[in-house]
Design an enzyme around this catalytic site. Sequence first.
Site, PDB file in Angstrom:
ATOM      1  N   THR A 171       0.874  -1.167   0.000  1.00 17.59           N
ATOM      2  CA  THR A 171       0.000   0.000   0.000  1.00 17.59           C
ATOM      3  C   THR A 171       0.910   1.215   0.000  1.00 17.59           C
ATOM      4  O   THR A 171       2.075   1.093   0.358  1.00 17.59           O
ATOM      5  CB  THR A 171      -0.809   0.001   1.325  1.00 17.59           C
ATOM      6  OG1 THR A 171      -1.343  -1.278   1.554  1.00 17.59           O
ATOM      7  CG2 THR A 171      -1.911   1.028   1.347  1.00 17.59           C
ATOM      8  N   ARG A 199     -12.304  -8.597  -4.199  1.00 15.01           N
ATOM      9  CA  ARG A 199     -11.641  -8.754  -2.893  1.00 15.01           C
ATOM     10  C   ARG A 199     -11.309  -7.371  -2.309  1.00 15.01           C
ATOM     11  O   ARG A 199     -10.857  -6.481  -3.004  1.00 15.01           O
ATOM     12  CB  ARG A 199     -10.370  -9.579  -3.083  1.00 15.01           C
ATOM     13  CG  ARG A 199      -9.503  -9.705  -1.820  1.00 15.01           C
ATOM     14  CD  ARG A 199      -8.429  -8.642  -1.763  1.00 15.01           C
ATOM     15  NE  ARG A 199      -7.495  -8.841  -0.660  1.00 15.01           N
ATOM     16  CZ  ARG A 199      -6.618  -7.929  -0.253  1.00 15.01           C
ATOM     17  NH1 ARG A 199      -6.550  -6.766  -0.862  1.00 15.01           N
ATOM     18  NH2 ARG A 199      -5.795  -8.175   0.738  1.00 15.01           N
ATOM     19  N   ASP A 202      -7.418  -4.072   3.705  1.00 16.48           N
ATOM     20  CA  ASP A 202      -7.544  -3.095   4.786  1.00 16.48           C
ATOM     21  C   ASP A 202      -7.551  -1.652   4.316  1.00 16.48           C
ATOM     22  O   ASP A 202      -7.998  -0.766   5.052  1.00 16.48           O
ATOM     23  CB  ASP A 202      -6.372  -3.270   5.757  1.00 16.48           C
ATOM     24  CG  ASP A 202      -5.038  -3.054   5.035  1.00 16.48           C
ATOM     25  OD1 ASP A 202      -4.726  -3.869   4.142  1.00 16.48           O
ATOM     26  OD2 ASP A 202      -4.334  -2.078   5.337  1.00 16.48           O
ATOM     27  N   THR A 222       0.423  -0.933   6.182  1.00 12.72           N
ATOM     28  CA  THR A 222       0.600  -1.635   4.910  1.00 12.72           C
ATOM     29  C   THR A 222       0.849  -3.111   5.206  1.00 12.72           C
ATOM     30  O   THR A 222       1.288  -3.456   6.304  1.00 12.72           O
ATOM     31  CB  THR A 222       1.764  -1.060   4.093  1.00 12.72           C
ATOM     32  OG1 THR A 222       1.897  -1.798   2.873  1.00 12.72           O
ATOM     33  CG2 THR A 222       3.091  -1.108   4.846  1.00 12.72           C
ATOM     34  N   GLY A 223       0.558  -3.971   4.239  1.00 12.67           N
ATOM     35  CA  GLY A 223       0.830  -5.393   4.444  1.00 12.67           C
ATOM     36  C   GLY A 223      -0.345  -6.267   4.054  1.00 12.67           C
ATOM     37  O   GLY A 223      -1.237  -5.844   3.313  1.00 12.67           O
ATOM     38  N   GLY A 225      -3.586  -7.558   3.985  1.00 12.77           N
ATOM     39  CA  GLY A 225      -4.824  -6.929   4.427  1.00 12.77           C
ATOM     40  C   GLY A 225      -5.726  -7.835   5.236  1.00 12.77           C
ATOM     41  O   GLY A 225      -6.381  -7.393   6.192  1.00 12.77           O
TER      42      GLY A 225
HETATM   43  N1  GLY Z   1      -2.715  -3.834   2.377  1.00 14.60           N
HETATM   44  C1  GLY Z   1      -3.403  -3.765   1.166  1.00 14.60           C
HETATM   45  C2  GLY Z   1      -4.291  -4.886   0.900  1.00 14.60           C
HETATM   46  O1  GLY Z   1      -4.243  -5.913   1.569  1.00 14.60           O
HETATM   47  O2  GLY Z   1      -5.096  -4.779   0.002  1.00 14.60           O
END
Ligand code: GLY
Length: 301
Positions: A171, A199, A202, A222-223, A225
């Site tokens: 992200t 889909r 987060d 970030t990471g 989700g």
């Molecule tokens: N962190 C972004 C996602 O999982 O979409």
Amino acid sequence: MDKSKPPRAALMVHAGAWDMPAEEREAHRQACAAALDVGWRRLAAGGSALDAVEQAIVTLEDDPAVNAGQGSVLTREGWVELDAGIMDGVTLEIGAVIGLRTAQNPIRVARSLLGADHVLLSGAAAEAAVRSGGHATLPPEAFVTERVRERLRAWQAAAATRRPGAAPADTVGAVAVDALGRIAAGLSTGGACGKPSGRVGDAPIPHCGYFADTRLAGVAVTGWGESILRLGLARRAAELARENGAQDAAWLAIRELEDRVGGRGGLILVARDGSMGWAFNTPVMALGYRDAEMAGPVVRV
Ligand code: GLY
């Protein structure tokens, strides 16, 4: 916060936390440096925390090297679905969009929803907000560059052996506190490479991917989700900042992400007094920060 001292303006940005290949790191470093520069100039000119966060994220969305806006990764069907969200820590208003397919700057669309009747839009309602707001668009094929096609091919090739969460879901994000003590936080992303159409991670979900409250802190995550959603990570990190310093709160939150739900990711956090923290449990995280007392920006990958 010591009420005798004026708030210290501060800005943090990130461009994702994942197992970033060595050859991509310099581009991510440059992306953070550019976003920090644009956002900081906005703050230094008296702009609000919201302005700084939006401008920093627009700069990242316009950079094809990072997973947001023009650089977004592809769904398994081969197109982009872009998510973004922003939060005003003064009013606790949020604006967020899910699954945009042609918006050039999803964060601008998200910001336009702050204070609107409906603030978290997906599908036809989100696309209608792009059109009614006169937001810039790109043809869907403009997002399908060789770089992201190659990333999708690599994701497909590794699909049989990958454990859940091993696919990067990075992200871009920003958090700011301005000279009046206002805090804002926001995120933008193409989501997880190879995600099924529809889909949602987060990034557009307040309190999970991003959170801002002038009584606590601002956080941009970030990471992976799916794990971040389970923990409500951004809100959790901001609450930890109440009793811990900004840096300890960041570490404690990432440790909870790993210990409680086996998650992988990173976050940036600016506390209400302008102190800053960051943490990640992925191999690499790209981020930058600056405050009013620093001689210049710091960017690290
Ligand atoms: N962190 C972004 C996602 O999982 O979409």
